[in-house]
Design a protein around this motif. Sequence first.
Motif, mmCIF file in Angstrom:
data_model
loop_
_atom_site.group_PDB
_atom_site.id
_atom_site.type_symbol
_atom_site.label_atom_id
_atom_site.label_comp_id
_atom_site.label_asym_id
_atom_site.label_seq_id
_atom_site.Cartn_x
_atom_site.Cartn_y
_atom_site.Cartn_z
ATOM 1 N N CYS A 97 76.881 35.684 15.668
ATOM 2 C CA CYS A 97 75.786 36.645 16.430
ATOM 3 C C CYS A 97 75.875 37.914 15.876
ATOM 4 O O CYS A 97 77.136 38.697 16.164
ATOM 5 N N ARG A 101 73.199 40.978 19.602
ATOM 6 C CA ARG A 101 72.392 39.922 20.105
ATOM 7 C C ARG A 101 73.898 38.981 20.451
ATOM 8 O O ARG A 101 74.766 39.389 20.383
ATOM 9 N N TRP A 102 73.595 37.934 21.244
ATOM 10 C CA TRP A 102 74.767 37.209 22.000
ATOM 11 C C TRP A 102 74.210 35.689 21.852
ATOM 12 O O TRP A 102 73.143 35.603 22.151
ATOM 13 N N CYS A 111 70.644 33.645 18.077
ATOM 14 C CA CYS A 111 71.240 34.040 19.291
ATOM 15 C C CYS A 111 70.051 34.851 19.927
ATOM 16 O O CYS A 111 69.121 35.168 19.582
ATOM 17 N N THR A 112 70.373 35.236 21.199
ATOM 18 C CA THR A 112 69.592 35.864 21.972
ATOM 19 C C THR A 112 69.707 37.396 21.875
ATOM 20 O O THR A 112 70.689 38.005 22.097
ATOM 21 N N CYS A 114 69.374 41.468 23.057
ATOM 22 C CA CYS A 114 69.512 42.263 24.075
ATOM 23 C C CYS A 114 68.328 42.583 24.396
ATOM 24 O O CYS A 114 67.493 42.924 23.796
ATOM 25 N N SER A 115 67.919 42.632 25.914
ATOM 26 C CA SER A 115 66.774 43.024 26.426
ATOM 27 C C SER A 115 66.248 44.277 26.079
ATOM 28 O O SER A 115 67.340 45.121 25.856
ATOM 29 N N THR A 118 68.516 48.132 26.584
ATOM 30 C CA THR A 118 69.588 47.913 26.387
ATOM 31 C C THR A 118 70.174 47.849 25.160
ATOM 32 O O THR A 118 69.361 47.861 24.112
ATOM 33 N N SER A 127 78.010 36.640 25.788
ATOM 34 C CA SER A 127 77.259 37.026 27.166
ATOM 35 C C SER A 127 76.489 38.181 27.066
ATOM 36 O O SER A 127 76.893 38.958 26.097
ATOM 37 N N ASN A 128 75.512 38.354 27.712
ATOM 38 C CA ASN A 128 74.673 39.666 27.813
ATOM 39 C C ASN A 128 75.309 40.723 28.196
ATOM 40 O O ASN A 128 75.001 41.982 28.593
ATOM 41 N N CYS A 131 75.665 43.708 26.337
ATOM 42 C CA CYS A 131 74.440 44.725 26.243
ATOM 43 C C CYS A 131 74.618 45.881 27.282
ATOM 44 O O CYS A 131 74.583 45.648 28.380
ATOM 45 N N GLY A 144 66.940 43.705 21.174
ATOM 46 C CA GLY A 144 68.097 43.553 20.077
ATOM 47 C C GLY A 144 68.742 44.903 19.337
ATOM 48 O O GLY A 144 69.037 44.660 18.577
#
Length: 488
Positions: A97, A101-102, A111-112, A114-115, A118, A127-128, A131, A144
Amino acid sequence: MAGSSARLAIQLLFASALQVQASCPAGEGYPSAESPVCVVCSVGTWSAEGSTECTRCPAGTWSSERGAMDASTCIGCPKGMWSSQEGSPSEASCQTCPPGRWGGTEGLSECTGCSPGTWADQSGATSNAVCTACGAGKWSPQVGATVDTTCMDCAPGTWSNEIGASAQESCTPCSPGTWSSLWGATNQSTCTDCEAGKFQPAVGQASKDVCIRCPPGKYGPMMGAAACAYCPAGSWNGDFAQTECDVCPQGRWMHSRGSLQGEGCAPCPGSGDCLPDGSARITIEFVHFPYAELDSEQMEKVQVAMAEDIAAACSVGNQSVLDLNGKSSSVSVGSDGSVSAFVTEVTKSSASDLASKLYTTTFRSRLVSSTLEILGVDKEHFGAGAISVQPEEFLPVTVTSTTTSVSSTTASTTTSSISDSSSSDSSSANSSDVSLLGAEVSFSARNVTRTSRYHDEAPEDFVLSNAATPAVSLAALLASSGLMLGRI
């Protein structure tokens, strides 16, 4: 006959062969629709018993096993990694990732990010927690984000104490009467008050140059004012940026507000003190008065304390200060922060004397200190603004009632009215009907107007609205008319 039997046997054998080829053993499948021959499934795919298709492992997984018979042979990429490839033959297709992203689970196809609000500069995060939130005074709308420079400062004239803000709306504008030139301000205290004698009516201002001088006829007793106050009765001001108005000299008074020059101070008739009734109405306009924060006991203490402050300034006894209902040693406090009271039994001071003592910064500070001492906490921007003295006789509000007969099957109807004995002009009545256990009961509240004895003074209206008087009127109705619940 024998030839026909042979042909039939051959057809049956061919049909049986086709039926067998219509399905494949587990781990095998057709290489293509045009080649209906079962072959071993390649790496990255699998096939269940009876299927003719080798199914690819989904994105985020891989398999190095040939002839795999179920989906469990597809292994998910580890946490912190992802793969968009379907039918991957090895773990090499799994990628780390990227920053911003994470990946918190195995087998991810992406990958997800960062909101908003952040950012993260590490790769391979699981993990988040990686972030990092934008600090107070900043915001970021980007998903991200990989660097802290994506966090933008709140603009001058605004501030924010929010951590991880994702929108510019999180930046709160400085209130009217204040300004701030700082980028990325983190609290309201960075909003600087316009100095006394000036005002500023807009929100979110970024320079002290927006603070406007109070014009002649007005004054600014407080810092951080959104508007200037008119010079009250008995005073005037001919200059800009004044914090107090000049009081009429002894033996003179003016009853209008906003005067620009002292020529309007006219000689007092009669005794020369401009207090023909020995009394005056005192009005104080507070800014940010903590009305909702005071319980009933504290409010009563505030009313008593303010009455004491007024009495001390006017050199009269505490009992000579009355609220609008005639209660001694008390004042009337409105939810908007307005305070009204009457000073009575004034024998040693003139109207100018009262104004000279009440129109001062010292008196305003005393009122604020008395209130804060009772509240027990400091209140930013709370202060006493405009104060006015108006010579006026005090006459208390009285309640009267009359009984009239109306058509009813079970009871008479009583009308109760609230009036002010000081009212000298006509008033209109608004009535409301209440149904009480089958009997029709009517009560009314009169719009009462106090009229000044001075013709050049604008009268002040005291309206007792229907919404405020049912309990009082109904009590008077039952008590004074003899209408009892047992008779209804």
